[in-house]
Enzyme design. Structure first.
Site, PDB file in Angstrom:
ATOM      1  N   MET A   1     -10.121   1.620  18.455  1.00  0.00           N
ATOM      2  CA  MET A   1      -9.155   1.680  19.547  1.00  0.00           C
ATOM      3  C   MET A   1      -9.779   1.901  20.924  1.00  0.00           C
ATOM      4  SD  MET A   1      -6.798   1.148  17.585  1.00  0.00           S
ATOM      5  CE  MET A   1      -5.807   0.784  19.013  1.00  0.00           C
TER       6      MET A   1
ATOM      7  N   LYS B   1       0.841  -1.211   0.000  1.00  0.00           N
ATOM      8  CA  LYS B   1       0.000   0.000   0.000  1.00  0.00           C
ATOM      9  C   LYS B   1       0.869   1.252   0.000  1.00  0.00           C
ATOM     10  CE  LYS B   1      -2.525  -1.213   3.514  1.00  0.00           C
ATOM     11  NZ  LYS B   1      -1.860  -2.529   3.573  1.00  0.00           N
TER      12      LYS B   1
ATOM     13  N   MET C   1      -7.663  -5.892  16.332  1.00  0.00           N
ATOM     14  CA  MET C   1      -9.121  -5.923  16.367  1.00  0.00           C
ATOM     15  C   MET C   1      -9.728  -7.228  16.873  1.00  0.00           C
ATOM     16  SD  MET C   1      -9.965  -2.972  15.852  1.00  0.00           S
ATOM     17  CE  MET C   1      -8.389  -2.294  16.331  1.00  0.00           C
TER      18      MET C   1
ATOM     19  N   GLY D   1      -4.510   0.876  14.444  1.00  0.00           N
ATOM     20  CA  GLY D   1      -4.868   0.656  13.057  1.00  0.00           C
ATOM     21  C   GLY D   1      -4.653   1.843  12.145  1.00  0.00           C
ATOM     22  N   GLN D   2      -5.223   2.992  12.499  1.00  0.00           N
ATOM     23  CA  GLN D   2      -5.216   4.126  11.577  1.00  0.00           C
ATOM     24  C   GLN D   2      -3.976   4.999  11.790  1.00  0.00           C
ATOM     25  OE1 GLN D   2      -9.372   5.792  10.685  1.00  0.00           O
ATOM     26  NE2 GLN D   2      -9.581   4.987  12.756  1.00  0.00           N
TER      27      GLN D   2
HETATM   28  N1  LIG Z   1     -17.021  -5.646   9.150  1.00  0.00           N
HETATM   29  C1  LIG Z   1     -16.113  -4.826   9.679  1.00  0.00           C
HETATM   30  N2  LIG Z   1     -16.315  -3.495   9.668  1.00  0.00           N
HETATM   31  C2  LIG Z   1     -15.373  -2.671  10.231  1.00  0.00           C
HETATM   32  C3  LIG Z   1     -14.199  -3.196  10.814  1.00  0.00           C
HETATM   33  C4  LIG Z   1     -14.012  -4.612  10.797  1.00  0.00           C
HETATM   34  O1  LIG Z   1     -13.006  -5.144  11.276  1.00  0.00           O
HETATM   35  N3  LIG Z   1     -14.990  -5.383  10.232  1.00  0.00           N
HETATM   36  N4  LIG Z   1     -13.269  -2.348  11.351  1.00  0.00           N
HETATM   37  C5  LIG Z   1     -13.668  -1.029  11.799  1.00  0.00           C
HETATM   38  C6  LIG Z   1     -12.466  -0.176  11.969  1.00  0.00           C
HETATM   39  S1  LIG Z   1     -11.250  -0.748  13.027  1.00  0.00           S
HETATM   40  C7  LIG Z   1     -12.289   0.988  11.335  1.00  0.00           C
HETATM   41  S2  LIG Z   1     -10.933   1.951  11.704  1.00  0.00           S
HETATM   42  C8  LIG Z   1     -13.328   1.485  10.423  1.00  0.00           C
HETATM   43  C9  LIG Z   1     -12.831   2.313   9.265  1.00  0.00           C
HETATM   44  O2  LIG Z   1     -13.973   2.814   8.631  1.00  0.00           O
HETATM   45  P1  LIG Z   1     -13.960   4.118   7.741  1.00  0.00           P
HETATM   46  O3  LIG Z   1     -13.246   5.209   8.398  1.00  0.00           O
HETATM   47  O4  LIG Z   1     -15.380   4.382   7.396  1.00  0.00           O
HETATM   48  O5  LIG Z   1     -13.192   3.564   6.463  1.00  0.00           O
HETATM   49  P2  LIG Z   1     -12.275   4.262   5.378  1.00  0.00           P
HETATM   50  O6  LIG Z   1     -12.470   3.489   4.130  1.00  0.00           O
HETATM   51  O7  LIG Z   1     -10.901   4.360   5.886  1.00  0.00           O
HETATM   52  O8  LIG Z   1     -12.922   5.682   5.232  1.00  0.00           O
HETATM   53  C10 LIG Z   1     -12.161   6.864   5.151  1.00  0.00           C
HETATM   54  C11 LIG Z   1     -12.840   7.799   4.180  1.00  0.00           C
HETATM   55  O9  LIG Z   1     -12.129   9.038   4.131  1.00  0.00           O
HETATM   56  C12 LIG Z   1     -11.854   9.396   2.779  1.00  0.00           C
HETATM   57  N5  LIG Z   1     -10.627  10.205   2.842  1.00  0.00           N
HETATM   58  C13 LIG Z   1      -9.343   9.810   2.676  1.00  0.00           C
HETATM   59  N6  LIG Z   1      -8.505  10.838   2.939  1.00  0.00           N
HETATM   60  C14 LIG Z   1      -9.274  11.905   3.287  1.00  0.00           C
HETATM   61  C15 LIG Z   1      -8.987  13.230   3.731  1.00  0.00           C
HETATM   62  O10 LIG Z   1      -7.837  13.649   3.866  1.00  0.00           O
HETATM   63  N7  LIG Z   1     -10.061  14.014   4.044  1.00  0.00           N
HETATM   64  C16 LIG Z   1     -11.349  13.586   3.932  1.00  0.00           C
HETATM   65  N8  LIG Z   1     -12.334  14.410   4.278  1.00  0.00           N
HETATM   66  N9  LIG Z   1     -11.634  12.329   3.498  1.00  0.00           N
HETATM   67  C17 LIG Z   1     -10.615  11.496   3.211  1.00  0.00           C
HETATM   68  C18 LIG Z   1     -11.798   8.105   2.017  1.00  0.00           C
HETATM   69  O11 LIG Z   1     -12.145   8.288   0.662  1.00  0.00           O
HETATM   70  C19 LIG Z   1     -12.850   7.242   2.773  1.00  0.00           C
HETATM   71  O12 LIG Z   1     -14.145   7.371   2.224  1.00  0.00           O
HETATM   72  O13 LIG Z   1     -14.054   0.373   9.889  1.00  0.00           O
HETATM   73  C20 LIG Z   1     -14.706  -0.367  10.879  1.00  0.00           C
HETATM   74  N10 LIG Z   1     -15.581  -1.327  10.229  1.00  0.00           N
HETATM   75  N1  LIG Z   2      -4.273  -3.913   4.592  1.00  0.00           N
HETATM   76  C1  LIG Z   2      -4.871  -3.229   5.563  1.00  0.00           C
HETATM   77  N2  LIG Z   2      -4.180  -2.916   6.668  1.00  0.00           N
HETATM   78  C2  LIG Z   2      -4.794  -2.251   7.660  1.00  0.00           C
HETATM   79  C3  LIG Z   2      -6.141  -1.810   7.547  1.00  0.00           C
HETATM   80  C4  LIG Z   2      -6.844  -2.139   6.348  1.00  0.00           C
HETATM   81  O1  LIG Z   2      -8.018  -1.802   6.170  1.00  0.00           O
HETATM   82  N3  LIG Z   2      -6.165  -2.857   5.395  1.00  0.00           N
HETATM   83  N4  LIG Z   2      -6.742  -1.134   8.556  1.00  0.00           N
HETATM   84  C5  LIG Z   2      -5.967  -0.647   9.670  1.00  0.00           C
HETATM   85  C6  LIG Z   2      -6.838  -0.565  10.848  1.00  0.00           C
HETATM   86  S1  LIG Z   2      -7.787   0.853  11.084  1.00  0.00           S
HETATM   87  C7  LIG Z   2      -6.872  -1.523  11.794  1.00  0.00           C
HETATM   88  S2  LIG Z   2      -7.887  -1.334  13.141  1.00  0.00           S
HETATM   89  C8  LIG Z   2      -5.947  -2.662  11.757  1.00  0.00           C
HETATM   90  C9  LIG Z   2      -6.613  -3.991  12.107  1.00  0.00           C
HETATM   91  O2  LIG Z   2      -5.672  -4.990  12.092  1.00  0.00           O
HETATM   92  P1  LIG Z   2      -6.030  -6.459  12.573  1.00  0.00           P
HETATM   93  O3  LIG Z   2      -6.799  -6.421  13.817  1.00  0.00           O
HETATM   94  O4  LIG Z   2      -4.806  -7.258  12.554  1.00  0.00           O
HETATM   95  O5  LIG Z   2      -7.005  -6.938  11.382  1.00  0.00           O
HETATM   96  P2  LIG Z   2      -8.407  -7.700  11.331  1.00  0.00           P
HETATM   97  O6  LIG Z   2      -8.361  -8.468  10.069  1.00  0.00           O
HETATM   98  O7  LIG Z   2      -9.526  -6.775  11.535  1.00  0.00           O
HETATM   99  O8  LIG Z   2      -8.474  -8.694  12.576  1.00  0.00           O
HETATM  100  C10 LIG Z   2      -7.371  -9.438  13.038  1.00  0.00           C
HETATM  101  C11 LIG Z   2      -7.676 -10.876  13.269  1.00  0.00           C
HETATM  102  O9  LIG Z   2      -8.610 -11.083  14.302  1.00  0.00           O
HETATM  103  C12 LIG Z   2      -9.060 -12.399  14.102  1.00  0.00           C
HETATM  104  N5  LIG Z   2     -10.190 -12.723  14.982  1.00  0.00           N
HETATM  105  C13 LIG Z   2     -11.503 -12.736  14.709  1.00  0.00           C
HETATM  106  N6  LIG Z   2     -12.204 -13.138  15.785  1.00  0.00           N
HETATM  107  C14 LIG Z   2     -11.312 -13.399  16.755  1.00  0.00           C
HETATM  108  C15 LIG Z   2     -11.405 -13.901  18.093  1.00  0.00           C
HETATM  109  O10 LIG Z   2     -12.468 -14.158  18.632  1.00  0.00           O
HETATM  110  N7  LIG Z   2     -10.241 -14.062  18.770  1.00  0.00           N
HETATM  111  C16 LIG Z   2      -9.024 -13.797  18.227  1.00  0.00           C
HETATM  112  N8  LIG Z   2      -7.944 -14.002  18.965  1.00  0.00           N
HETATM  113  N9  LIG Z   2      -8.912 -13.347  16.966  1.00  0.00           N
HETATM  114  C17 LIG Z   2     -10.033 -13.139  16.246  1.00  0.00           C
HETATM  115  C18 LIG Z   2      -9.371 -12.440  12.629  1.00  0.00           C
HETATM  116  O11 LIG Z   2      -9.392 -13.774  12.150  1.00  0.00           O
HETATM  117  C19 LIG Z   2      -8.252 -11.596  12.052  1.00  0.00           C
HETATM  118  O12 LIG Z   2      -7.232 -12.401  11.460  1.00  0.00           O
HETATM  119  O13 LIG Z   2      -5.369  -2.788  10.479  1.00  0.00           O
HETATM  120  C20 LIG Z   2      -4.810  -1.581   9.976  1.00  0.00           C
HETATM  121  N10 LIG Z   2      -4.094  -1.956   8.786  1.00  0.00           N
HETATM  122  S1  SF4 Z   3       2.376   2.743   7.050  1.00  0.00           S
HETATM  123 FE1  SF4 Z   3       1.340   0.745   6.916  1.00  0.00          FE
HETATM  124  S2  SF4 Z   3       0.396   0.764   4.896  1.00  0.00           S
HETATM  125 FE2  SF4 Z   3       1.970   2.371   4.879  1.00  0.00          FE
HETATM  126  S3  SF4 Z   3       3.814   1.369   4.086  1.00  0.00           S
HETATM  127 FE3  SF4 Z   3       3.887   1.246   6.309  1.00  0.00          FE
HETATM  128  S4  SF4 Z   3       3.004  -0.767   6.791  1.00  0.00           S
HETATM  129 FE4  SF4 Z   3       2.396  -0.259   4.680  1.00  0.00          FE
HETATM  130 MO   LIG Z   4      -9.328   0.528  12.778  1.00  0.00          MO
END
Ligand SMILES: Nc1nc2c(c(=O)[nH]1)N[C@H]1C(S)=C(S)[C@@H](COP(=O)(O)OP(=O)(O)OC[C@H]3O[C@@H](n4cnc5c(=O)[nH]c(N)nc54)[C@H](O)[C@@H]3O)O[C@H]1N2
Ligand SMILES: Nc1nc2c(c(=O)[nH]1)N[C@H]1C(S)=C(S)[C@@H](COP(=O)(O)OP(=O)(O)OC[C@H]3O[C@@H](n4cnc5c(=O)[nH]c(N)nc54)[C@H](O)[C@@H]3O)O[C@H]1N2
Ligand code: SF4
Ligand SMILES: [Mo]
Length: 737
Positions: A163, A73, A329, A366-367
């Site tokens: 978080m 990425k 997560m 994560g973010q």
């Molecule tokens: N099923 C499921 N749903 C989940 C999760 C999961 O594990 N499973 N994880 C949750 C978690 S941990 C997270 S963090 C959320 C993330 O959920 P979201 O925050 O809704 O996801 P993003 O796709 O990161 O959305 C960011 C948006 O900001 C826009 N954007 C990018 N840069 C900028 C900028 O500089 N300014 C503005 N105004 N917009 C910008 C992008 O186009 C995008 O639409 O999702 C949650 N939803």
């Molecule tokens: N490529 C990529 N990288 C990202 C993001 C992205 O959207 N894409 N998002 C960023 C953000 S905002 C976040 S929050 C992080 C999330 O990073 P992670 O938390 O590592 O990602 P997830 O895939 O949401 O969930 C992690 C694992 O939890 C496991 N899991 C599900 N249920 C359970 C359970 O009951 N117990 C245990 N022990 N494990 C379980 C799932 O199988 C999964 O492999 O990633 C960050 N980095």
């Molecule tokens: S900040 Fe995360 S997404 Fe960006 S290069 Fe590093 S590991 Fe990859």
């Molecule tokens: Mo997240």
């Protein structure tokens, strides 16, 4: 045939798509500037090569903590500003359709409608929903604008989905948010305990660092707790494929083994910890009795792993020279999220695996700016900056003084957490909302419910692309992205980094900071925002930190622009920043000799005894499977950015559901069949992919596909303390269609 993703994982090193090299045409660059990757909380430094107004190359920054490494990425950033489909001008809804408008007209309408809601509903009738992807200056300004300007605590953000449980965990155990350790601990650990973290896909550069550690010190152990055999778990010496939702029983069983086998450090516990049981202070004997119920032999069947594997995990954890836990997560997004965080801390406290290089409980963020933006800034419904709270009179007085507003300005009543905020749009308690840099129309759980709620409010959305949220908006504002604006991002190890503006945003797009300042002026509260540029907002914010537990007053604007990020506490201009918190000599705020938990009364950490309960979404006759959701390496959340970058978009198929071969056989489903996944919340359809990655009974889906809208089927149950939704466990029924 293998997909590109399988090919990459199958052949190359685990960190698919790693690069130390340069993307683009470096030989044509006229100048190079340091910047920050805008994707994950690893916060990698990048170096951007420019020719005039054009980006011609991007590579990892060798001088930054990522040592020149980028994942797939990060190296795709070069194409991000040129991605097709950018929002170029404001739009307002007329007769059901979004039509082009000028900034003045659009913002005039926004101000009128917000004023009307303020008059009709009071300050709690208008909401801000922000993001851990805004800059610190933007989150800080939104928070101050709402709490001191509009006198409304109705502000929350997507870190609530991400978080909140980690924050509550650190605060309850240590009295101080944010991890005590650093990424550098990876280079010293002798045992890694990864639970609910798929580091190889979510934080590839951190995982690569971990892998290098395993190579350099081959006796180092990797334990992974995850119901799926992820690319992370595939590298483990011990993979505990737990049943989703049973981790607290596992962690308590590990503690049982530690106590039973005499592996606890009683001296450390007595000197530095307080024990607290369900009904008050506890003794060491009471603690031992509490964990009696969790003998591995008793709980192994429920957890779904062998008792001797639990014994091994506990022994490695307790006896290694330095144990580093990492979780994301799979731990935070759980109805027991805070209890799980507390219990991971308990394991570190009971074995004194904390405060030495490599020994630390590290919640992986994560973010890119959830920490430095939303957590530290306190841009959440109950919070004020730097660990203060709206419900404490002395905290409100402190913030009012710092913000130069009259005493009594800040409301003592917390606002609504994210899910409640959107529910309040459904029933009219909230009439207008500004959504910035997040896509709740796709990312909130139980999507049908909250999408209907958003339709009911006057919704203003600032984004860079059309999304499943802009389609629900009354006004859409085009925003600047990444290096089209300047700001500071605070990644997951308390490190603040400067991100420069190198190019102009396209069309009429503006930075979120500019949008917020204009909004404040039009609502008549512009006087609250004296600082209006990235530099002046930073200076105000830095000043506010002086004398707090976060003290980063030594991080001048000039230092941030020059240095590769600084970790707080950093209380003076000659301070190098803090790698290991609570450690005297390393942390400028710590006193004494071994460790100083100064966030808590008596300077002792709290070890809470946390009982495990059966998960409310456990499978039953109507819903015999568990759906869990998460990430894939090539996609970022709702896919708005990564689905526009060709190498990433083409690496992933349309969203599918992973089903175990045994379950598939039972259901009569074969590869590629269309299936319906139905829960108590809603139903989605997807193509079946038959794989034994997850244990049987567990289905997996990601959520990047805007059409599939996975979250229609995902439960919106949440942790009662942190209010973080449990995206990881939904009971579902499956049928072939
Ligand atoms: N099923 C499921 N749903 C989940 C999760 C999961 O594990 N499973 N994880 C949750 C978690 S941990 C997270 S963090 C959320 C993330 O959920 P979201 O925050 O809704 O996801 P993003 O796709 O990161 O959305 C960011 C948006 O900001 C826009 N954007 C990018 N840069 C900028 C900028 O500089 N300014 C503005 N105004 N917009 C910008 C992008 O186009 C995008 O639409 O999702 C949650 N939803
Ligand atoms: N490529 C990529 N990288 C990202 C993001 C992205 O959207 N894409 N998002 C960023 C953000 S905002 C976040 S929050 C992080 C999330 O990073 P992670 O938390 O590592 O990602 P997830 O895939 O949401 O969930 C992690 C694992 O939890 C496991 N899991 C599900 N249920 C359970 C359970 O009951 N117990 C245990 N022990 N494990 C379980 C799932 O199988 C999964 O492999 O990633 C960050 N980095
Ligand atoms: S900040 Fe995360 S997404 Fe960006 S290069 Fe590093 S590991 Fe990859
Ligand atoms: Mo997240």
């Amino acid at each position: 045939m293998l997909t590109r993703r399988e090919f990459l994982f199958g052949t190359a090193a685990i960190g698919a798509g790693f690069t130390f090299g340069c993307k683009g045409r470096p030989q044509t660059a006229a100048s190079w500037s340091k910047a920050i990757c805008r994707f994950c909380g690893t916060g990698c430094g990048v170096v951007v090569g420019m020719r005039g107004k054009e980006i011609v190359a991007v590579r990892g920054d060798e001088l930054a903590h990522n040592r020149g490494m980028l994942c797939v990425k990060g190296s795709s950033l070069i194409d991000l500003p040129k991605a097709p489909g950018r929002l170029l001008y404001p739009q307002v809804r007329k007769d059901g359709r979004l039509v082009r408008a000028g900034w003045d007209d659009a913002m005039g309408l926004v101000a009128d409608r917000f004023q009307e809601c303020l008059r009709r509903l009071g300050p709690r009738g208008v909401a801000f929903y922000g993001s851990g992807q805004l800059t610190t200056q933007e989150s800080y300004t939104a928070n101050k604008l709402w709490k001191a300007g509009l006198r409304s605590n109705m502000i929350d953000g997507n870190p609530r989905l991400c978080m909140a449980s980690a924050t509550s965990g650190y605060i309850t155990t240590f009295g101080a948010d944010e991890p005590p350790g650093s990424y550098e601990d990876i280079d010293h650990a002798r045992c890694f305990f990864l639970i609910g973290s798929n580091l190889a896909e979510g934080h590839p550069v951190l995982f690569e660092r971990l892998r290098l550690r395993l190579q350099a010190e081959p006796s180092t152990k990797l334990i992974v707790v995850d119901p799926r055999r992820t690319p992370t778990a595939a590298k483990a010496h011990l993979h505990l494929a737990v049943r989703p939702g049973t981790d607290l029983a596992l962690l308590n069983a590990m503690m049982h083994v530690i106590l039973r086998n005499g592996l606890a450090d009683r001296e450390f516990l007595e000197a530095h910890c307080r024990l607290t049981g369900p009904s008050g202070p506890a003794t060491f004997d009471e603690m031992t009795r509490f964990y009696d119920d969790y003998a591995p032999e008793k709980v192994a069947a429920e957890i779904g792993v062998a008792a001797h594997d639990i014994e091994t995990a506990a022994t490695w954890f307790a006896t290694s020279r330095a144990t580093m836990s990492m979780w994301t997560m799979g731990v935070n997004q759980r109805v027991e999220g805070v209890f799980l965080n507390n219990t991971i801390h308990n394991l570190h406290l009971a074995t004194a695996q904390i405060g030495r290089p490599g020994a630390t409980p590290f919640s992986v963020t994560g973010q890119p700016n959830a920490c430095g933006g939303v957590r530290d800034v306190g841009a959440l419904a109950h919070a004020l900056p730097l660990g203060h709270r709206v419900d404490k009179p002395e905290d409100r007085e402190w913030a009012e003084r710092a913000w130069g507003v009259p005493p009594g300005t800040i409301s003592p009543e917390p606002g609504f957490h994210a899910l409640e905020m959107f529910k309040a749009m459904a029933d009219g308690r909230i009439g207008a909302a500004l959504v910035m840099c997040t896509n709740p129309g796709q990312s909130l759980p139980n999507a049908n419910l909250y999408r209907a709620a958003m339709r009911n409010a006057f919704l203003v959305v600032a984004d860079v692309f059309e999304t499943r949220t802009t389609e629900l908006a009354s006004v859409v504002l085009p925003a600047a992205l990444w290096i089209e604006k300047e700001g500071v991002l605070g990644q997951g190890e308390r490190r603040y980094q400067h991100s420069p503006k190198l190019i102009d945003p396209p069309g009429e797009a503006r930075s979120d900071l500019e949008i917020l300042v204009d909004f404040a002026d039009r609502l008549g509260v512009g006087a609250t925002l004296k600082a209006r540029t990235p530099e002046t907002v930073w200076e105000e914010w830095r000043g506010m930190s002086k004398g707090t537990k976060y003290d980063f007053s030594g991080m001048t604007w000039d230092r941030l622009r020059r240095e590769r990020g600084l970790q707080w506490p950093c209380p003076s201009e000659d301070h190098p920043g803090t790698v290991r918190r609570f450690v005297p000599g390393a942390d400028p705020l710590a006193k004494g000799d071994r460790i100083d938990f100064y966030g808590k009364p008596e300077r002792k950490a709290d070890l809470f005894l946390r009982p495990h309960a059966l998960h409310p979404e456990s499978p039953n006759a109507d819903y015999p499977f568990v759906l869990t959701t998460g990430r894939v390496i090539h996609q970022w959340h709702t896919g708005t950015l990564t689905m526009k970058l060709p190498p990433l978009a083409t690496a992933t198929r349309p969203a599918h559901v992973e089903i175990h071969p045994l379950d598939a056989k039972r259901l009569g489903v074969t590869e590629g069949d269309r299936v319906e996944i139905r829960s108590r919340y809603g139903a989605v359809t997807a193509d079946a992919r038959i794989t034994d990655v997850a244990r049987n009974g567990v289905l997996f889906m990601s959520f990047y596909d805007a059409q599939t809208l996975t979250n229609v089927a995902v439960s919106d149950r949440y942790d009662p303390i942190s209010k973080q939704p449990d995206y990881k466990t939904t009971a579902v029924a499956v049928r072939k269609i």
